[in-house]
Structure formats: C-alpha cells, structure tokens
Design a protein around this motif. Structure first.
Motif, PDB file in Angstrom:
ATOM      1  N   UNK A  39      42.894  37.275  35.083  1.00  0.00           N
ATOM      2  CA  UNK A  39      43.500  37.646  36.358  1.00  0.00           C
ATOM      3  C   UNK A  39      43.019  39.057  36.691  1.00  0.00           C
ATOM      4  N   UNK A  40      42.280  39.193  37.780  1.00  0.00           N
ATOM      5  CA  UNK A  40      41.862  40.517  38.255  1.00  0.00           C
ATOM      6  C   UNK A  40      42.903  40.987  39.258  1.00  0.00           C
ATOM      7  N   UNK A  66      39.499  34.641  44.872  1.00  0.00           N
ATOM      8  CA  UNK A  66      40.569  35.483  45.407  1.00  0.00           C
ATOM      9  C   UNK A  66      41.667  34.658  46.068  1.00  0.00           C
ATOM     10  N   UNK A  67      42.899  35.110  45.875  1.00  0.00           N
ATOM     11  CA  UNK A  67      44.022  34.565  46.610  1.00  0.00           C
ATOM     12  C   UNK A  67      44.127  35.359  47.910  1.00  0.00           C
ATOM     13  N   UNK A  68      44.096  34.662  49.052  1.00  0.00           N
ATOM     14  CA  UNK A  68      44.083  35.327  50.358  1.00  0.00           C
ATOM     15  C   UNK A  68      45.038  34.621  51.301  1.00  0.00           C
ATOM     16  N   UNK A  69      45.518  35.355  52.298  1.00  0.00           N
ATOM     17  CA  UNK A  69      46.509  34.801  53.211  1.00  0.00           C
ATOM     18  C   UNK A  69      45.956  33.600  53.986  1.00  0.00           C
ATOM     19  N   UNK A  96      54.394  28.458  46.243  1.00  0.00           N
ATOM     20  CA  UNK A  96      54.241  27.672  45.004  1.00  0.00           C
ATOM     21  C   UNK A  96      52.955  26.860  45.009  1.00  0.00           C
ATOM     22  N   UNK A  97      52.480  26.459  46.184  1.00  0.00           N
ATOM     23  CA  UNK A  97      51.229  25.694  46.270  1.00  0.00           C
ATOM     24  C   UNK A  97      50.060  26.545  45.808  1.00  0.00           C
ATOM     25  N   UNK A  98      49.996  27.780  46.278  1.00  0.00           N
ATOM     26  CA  UNK A  98      48.937  28.697  45.861  1.00  0.00           C
ATOM     27  C   UNK A  98      49.032  28.994  44.376  1.00  0.00           C
ATOM     28  N   UNK A  99      50.251  29.139  43.872  1.00  0.00           N
ATOM     29  CA  UNK A  99      50.436  29.430  42.450  1.00  0.00           C
ATOM     30  C   UNK A  99      49.910  28.283  41.590  1.00  0.00           C
ATOM     31  N   UNK A 100      50.159  27.047  42.018  1.00  0.00           N
ATOM     32  CA  UNK A 100      49.661  25.901  41.255  1.00  0.00           C
ATOM     33  C   UNK A 100      48.123  25.854  41.259  1.00  0.00           C
ATOM     34  N   UNK A 101      47.535  26.152  42.419  1.00  0.00           N
ATOM     35  CA  UNK A 101      46.079  26.152  42.509  1.00  0.00           C
ATOM     36  C   UNK A 101      45.490  27.244  41.616  1.00  0.00           C
ATOM     37  N   UNK A 102      46.086  28.425  41.634  1.00  0.00           N
ATOM     38  CA  UNK A 102      45.613  29.519  40.786  1.00  0.00           C
ATOM     39  C   UNK A 102      45.790  29.178  39.307  1.00  0.00           C
ATOM     40  N   UNK A 103      46.904  28.533  38.997  1.00  0.00           N
ATOM     41  CA  UNK A 103      47.161  28.120  37.611  1.00  0.00           C
ATOM     42  C   UNK A 103      46.070  27.173  37.124  1.00  0.00           C
ATOM     43  N   UNK A 114      43.798  38.812  42.515  1.00  0.00           N
ATOM     44  CA  UNK A 114      45.098  38.940  43.167  1.00  0.00           C
ATOM     45  C   UNK A 114      45.313  40.387  43.607  1.00  0.00           C
ATOM     46  N   UNK A 115      45.928  40.540  44.770  1.00  0.00           N
ATOM     47  CA  UNK A 115      46.357  41.852  45.247  1.00  0.00           C
ATOM     48  C   UNK A 115      47.872  41.930  45.097  1.00  0.00           C
ATOM     49  N   UNK A 116      48.371  42.547  44.026  1.00  0.00           N
ATOM     50  CA  UNK A 116      49.822  42.600  43.816  1.00  0.00           C
ATOM     51  C   UNK A 116      50.575  43.299  44.945  1.00  0.00           C
ATOM     52  N   UNK A 117      49.895  44.173  45.710  1.00  0.00           N
ATOM     53  CA  UNK A 117      50.554  44.843  46.828  1.00  0.00           C
ATOM     54  C   UNK A 117      50.746  43.909  48.016  1.00  0.00           C
ATOM     55  N   UNK A 118      50.065  42.761  47.988  1.00  0.00           N
ATOM     56  CA  UNK A 118      50.165  41.705  49.008  1.00  0.00           C
ATOM     57  C   UNK A 118      49.493  42.094  50.325  1.00  0.00           C
TER      58      UNK A 118
END
Length: 256
Positions: A39-40, A66-69, A96-103, A114-118
C-alpha cells in the motif's frame, strides 16, 4: 501486451515533465519492494501528484493502482484511461466496493496507491491526524501488505485547486520514499494510521527544509505554507475551504 495503456501514459507523463522542464528528484525509491502486495500512502496537494508518485513505482518495475474519486471515472476521456490502467474508482457513498477491489488487487500482489487525506490539502502540508482516513491501514492489516509512505512537494505549483496553474519551466519537485511500515504487535488500524501520519508529516517537513526554490518573499507566495510565513491558507482556513468544496460537490451530485 499487458498494461499497454498504463505504459503509454507513463511515456506521455514523462514527455509532459520534459516540456515543463520539471526538476524532479526522487530519494528512497529502493524502499518500495519489487514484489508482493504494497500500500503506497502519499500526501495530496495537486491534481497531478499521482504522476510523480507513480514514478516511484516505475523505478522499481511496478505499476501503482491508484484509488481515485468516481468523478474521474465518469468523464469520457479519463474514464477509458483510468480503467485501462487498472485504477480503482471510489464512490464516497459506496466505499466498500472500492475497498473490495483494492483488497483483491493486494491479494494478487499488486501495489495500491491511496491518499489518506482523501482530498487535496490546501495548506500544502499534511492535514491533521483527525482528517486522515484509515483505509490504507485497514487494507494493509487485512492483507499483510506493508505501507510505504511517499511524500512529495512542489508539484502543486504546476496545478492544484483554486484554479492555480503554472506552466513556468524549471519548477523543482521533490519526492521522498520512506521505509515500509509493518504492523506492530497488537496494533490496530488507528495505531497504524497514527504512525503513518507522523511519518508523512515529518517527511513533508524534511522536503520543505531542503526545498531548493524557497520564495524570496514568502508572504506573497500562494504555494508556500502559512506555517513558514507563506501566503497559503493556514490549517484551519484550509479545513473550512475543504468543507465548503465538499458541500458544493454534494449539492452538484444531488442536482443531477
């Protein structure tokens, strides 16, 4: 050819950097493992900072998903590119959908960014701990992935919120990659997020301390942090601006 779209985009990004004459310096790329789930977690200050964070991956022979909006995936052109590169859409109403895909991506040995600051930090420093999301820590803990902190500074001078755009050549962009964070005995997502925040904040401060293009008159430089005498919004003002932008975005979605 696998990931052809991603590799073409990488070439285009490098061409853009050359056109802009960006002086990109990356330190610590060796901390990103060449194999296995990672996880970056990076700070967020620009619409294009994923491009320089992505360079860390290419230096290690890896592609960061990358996880993006969701809005980026809804636009006609960017949608095709984002999906072609295997990035992960995040719908705030259905996280939760994005979390499953990332998982699943991590389970397959991928690198997830991931950008923890969102959202983009308008103070151009790492947001307060209370504003950091715990998603990066949760994913790391449930998959056994390490968390690699990546701090960058300077790319916001090229393109960021508030209509700030500069095509001035020679802007310095510095990237610092920290040592992987792994779970400590008994540590939960809250604890790991606290450690991540402390590390990221310290790394950004280090980049600021050594930034080669300190403004001659900080008080007139919109891109220099208020904590250092710059004209950027202070932490509290930045939080209010973030909330205002969120409310406008929510109103826009409801109006569709």
């Amino acid at each position: 050819m696998p990931d052809l779209t991603y590799r073409v985009v990488i070439r285009l990004c490098r061409a853009l950097f050359r056109v802009l004459g960006l002086r990109i310096d990356i330190d610590g790329a060796h901390h990103l493992p060449r194999t296995g789930p990672v996880v970056v977690a990076a700070n967020h200050s620009s619409f294009i900072d994923f491009m320089v964070v992505g360079l860390v991956g290419t230096r290690r022979g890896r592609l960061i998903r990358f996880m993006a909006k969701q809005a980026v995936f809804d636009a006609p052109v960017s949608s095709q590119l984002m999906r072609g590169m295997g990035h992960i859409p995040v719908d705030r109403a259905h996280g939760e959908t994005a979390a499953r895909t990332a998982y699943r991506a991590l389970q397959a040995g991928e690198v997830v960014g991931i950008y923890p600051e969102a959202t983009i930090g308008r103070a151009f420093e790492v947001k307060d701990r209370a504003d950091l999301r715990r998603g990066a820590a949760y994913l790391a803990l449930c998959t056994g992935a390490s968390v690699v902190p990546v701090a960058h500074w300077g790319v916001h001078r090229v393109l960021t919120v508030g209509g700030r755009v500069s095509l001035r050549r020679g802007t310095a962009v510095r990237v610092l990659v920290g040592e992987p964070l792994t779970r400590l005995p008994g540590e939960d997502a809250e604890g790991l997020t606290n450690r991540l925040h402390a590390v990221l904040a310290a790394m950004v401060e280090q980049l600021l301390d050594t930034y080669p293009q300190t403004p001659a008159e900080p008080g007139t430089a919109w891109w220099w942090p208020a904590s250092r005498g710059g004209a950027a919004p202070g932490t509290q003002e930045a939080r209010l601006l973030d909330e205002e932008a969120r409310l406008l975005a929510d109103a826009g979605r409801r109006g569709r």
